[in-house]
Design a protein around this motif. Structure first.
Motif, mmCIF file in Angstrom:
data_model
loop_
_atom_site.group_PDB
_atom_site.id
_atom_site.type_symbol
_atom_site.label_atom_id
_atom_site.label_comp_id
_atom_site.label_asym_id
_atom_site.label_seq_id
_atom_site.Cartn_x
_atom_site.Cartn_y
_atom_site.Cartn_z
ATOM 1 N N LYS A 1 1.426 8.025 -4.086
ATOM 2 C CA LYS A 1 2.245 8.946 -4.888
ATOM 3 C C LYS A 1 3.251 9.663 -3.993
ATOM 4 N N ALA A 2 4.531 9.574 -4.374
ATOM 5 C CA ALA A 2 5.592 10.233 -3.605
ATOM 6 C C ALA A 2 5.531 11.751 -3.819
ATOM 7 N N LYS A 3 5.735 12.493 -2.721
ATOM 8 C CA LYS A 3 5.637 13.958 -2.781
ATOM 9 C C LYS A 3 6.984 14.645 -2.665
ATOM 10 N N GLU B 1 0.833 -1.205 0.000
ATOM 11 C CA GLU B 1 0.000 0.000 0.000
ATOM 12 C C GLU B 1 0.869 1.256 0.000
ATOM 13 N N PHE B 2 1.974 1.222 0.738
ATOM 14 C CA PHE B 2 2.875 2.383 0.799
ATOM 15 C C PHE B 2 3.498 2.660 -0.565
ATOM 16 N N VAL B 3 3.854 1.611 -1.300
ATOM 17 C CA VAL B 3 4.488 1.782 -2.606
ATOM 18 C C VAL B 3 3.520 2.391 -3.616
ATOM 19 N N ILE C 1 13.169 1.590 -1.219
ATOM 20 C CA ILE C 1 13.547 0.565 -0.244
ATOM 21 C C ILE C 1 12.406 -0.443 -0.069
ATOM 22 N N ALA C 2 11.166 0.051 -0.019
ATOM 23 C CA ALA C 2 10.005 -0.840 0.138
ATOM 24 C C ALA C 2 9.874 -1.776 -1.055
ATOM 25 N N GLU C 3 10.088 -1.257 -2.266
ATOM 26 C CA GLU C 3 10.018 -2.100 -3.463
ATOM 27 C C GLU C 3 11.103 -3.173 -3.437
ATOM 28 N N ILE D 1 10.414 9.179 -2.119
ATOM 29 C CA ILE D 1 10.876 8.361 -3.240
ATOM 30 C C ILE D 1 11.910 7.344 -2.749
ATOM 31 N N PHE D 2 12.818 7.796 -1.902
ATOM 32 C CA PHE D 2 13.831 6.906 -1.343
ATOM 33 C C PHE D 2 13.187 5.793 -0.516
#
Length: 444
Positions: A385-387, A380-382, A397-399, A392-393
């Motif tokens: 949308k990164a702000k 869910e975190f991945v 790491i999560a991916e 993004i970092f």
């Protein structure tokens, strides 16, 4: 008299009326002509208060109540709790119901309002979803009764200190038991597995239905009946099916309120029941520093109760799981080739590689299925949308962790070990699916 004062409470209506009277007497200092009116209103106020007290305590009427709770609650499921109230007052009674729910739910705002006519019986129902096994203690049912005057309320208490155990999810057991033997499992995501082979032990000749293997058509019986008939053969039976539960600290990660250990326990209960209904022998054991909670595989009538009680008392010791001890125990105690459903969790390839030699050794003599879990919160975190660069970092790491789970699956399959990577909430479905697939393919 002491009992009356103990169970008598002043309501908001009493204080509002009293405040209005005080305000009226203050105004009477400026306008003395209304003083007599205020004195009459005060007398009426006192008479109403006395009448209200008489209606609630001096008459023979009362509120009777009972909490209707199942003998045991099902962990991780919505359990119905009912409260039955009966009004024996001769007037319409307004009630405020407060149930003292076990502290494990941390629900401190339970409140129900209702109206009961004279002699009326009414039942109220609500749902509770426990997320921990063990004993849950309900407190009192507090019922505050109001007359139509509403100055006072009288408290009634029922069902003080009611203990209820919370067992592994037997509601799931009943649901999947019904679906598995009514051919409706596909509605819940279970696949139909093509049968590769079967034993040659003949069972019966039956009418052909869509999905039957056309190679089994009995042409002589078809000619006699003038409709398609097929030979039916028996599946392999009395095969040992063991659920092996890792109760080390890796299984304490919670999802939707339930730990991975509890998800594994609920799945074990369901798959054991289905295995027994499929004429196989179901058993279980757990391990961390040592192997314990053992139930030898069998399909006797009392087996499910024995498994249920064992799962109820199973808990983690937060230790590092010892797979070498697991291998030695299996080699020593399981002489017959068995299906082992191993519920554990691996977060990294390094964690898998430390245990892989023991898993390979177990898989030489038994059909081993390693079941571990996706981290749904990471997924869910991945997808968010990164702000900024920092997010993004973090998503990168999560991916990496998500991708490493897939590498673990490939590594296990490369070594000939059956694998299930599942979301915690889909564990039971995917485990049943794998069991039916193994049975259909005759792998054991």
């Amino acid at each position: 008299m002491k009992r009356i004062f103990k169970n008598t409470y002043l309501n908001k209506r009493f204080f509002w009326c009293l405040a209005c009277l005080i305000l009226g007497f203050l105004v009477a200092f400026v306008y003395p002509q209304i003083l007599f009116v205020m004195q009459m209103l005060f007398v009426i106020f006192i008479l109403l208060w006395v009448t209200d007290l008489f209606l609630l305590f001096a008459t023979k009427g009362k509120i009777e109540g009972e909490r209707l709770v199942p003998d045991k609650l099902s962990n991780g499921d919505e359990n119905p709790i009912a409260i039955k109230l009966t009004n024996s007052y001769l007037f319409k009674t307004y009630v405020k119901l407060i149930d003292e729910i076990p502290f494990q739910f941390q629900k401190r705002d339970f409140l129900l309002w209702s109206v009961l006519n004279p002699g009326q019986e009414k039942q109220y129902q609500y749902q509770l979803r426990p997320t921990q096994r063990g004993s849950y203690s309900f407190g009192s049912i507090n019922v505050f009764a109001y007359s139509p005057i509403g100055f006072l309320s009288r408290r009634f208490q029922f069902n003080t200190n009611q203990e209820v155990p919370v067992y592994p999810s037997f509601l799931q057991l009943r649901k999947y038991d019904l679906l598995a033997f009514s051919n409706r499992l596909s509605e819940y995501g279970l696949k139909k597995i093509r049968r590769i082979g079967h034993t040659m032990e003949f069972e019966q000749i039956k009418d052909y239905v869509r999905g039957d293997d056309i190679r089994n058509i009995n042409w002589k019986a078809t000619a006699k009946r003038n409709q398609l008939m097929v030979n039916q053969y028996q599946d392999e039976k009395s095969q040992p099916i063991y659920s092996v539960i890792d109760k080390g600290r890796v299984m304490q990660m919670p999802f939707n309120g339930l730990s991975l250990l509890d998800y594994a326990i609920n799945a074990t209960l369901v798959i054991s029941n289905i295995a027994i209904k499929k004429q196989d022998k179901a058993g279980m054991f757990s391990f961390s520093k040592k192997v314990e909670n053992r139930v030898v595989a069998d399909r006797r009538s009392a087996q499910m109760n024995l498994i249920l009680e064992t799962l109820y008392n199973l808990d983690t010791d937060f230790a590092e799981s010892d797979y070498s001890r697991l291998y030695i125990d299996i080699k020593r105690n399981l002489n017959q080739r068995s299906l082992l459903l191993l519920y554990s969790n691996f977060e990294t390839l390094d964690a898998l590689h430390r245990q892989l030699p023991y898993l390979q050794a177990i898989a030489k003599n038994h059909l081993l299925v390693v079941i571990f879990f996706q981290n749904t919160e990471l997924q869910e975190f991945v997808t968010n949308k990164a702000k900024n660069v920092h997010q993004i970092f973090e998503q990168t790491i999560a991916e990496k962790f998500i991708f490493e789970k897939r590498l673990i699956v490939n590594e296990l399959r490369k070594n000939g070990i059956q694998t299930i990577l599942t979301k915690p909430e889909d564990l039971t479905i995917n485990t049943i699916n794998k069991y039916l697939e193994i049975k259909a393919r005759g792998l054991i």
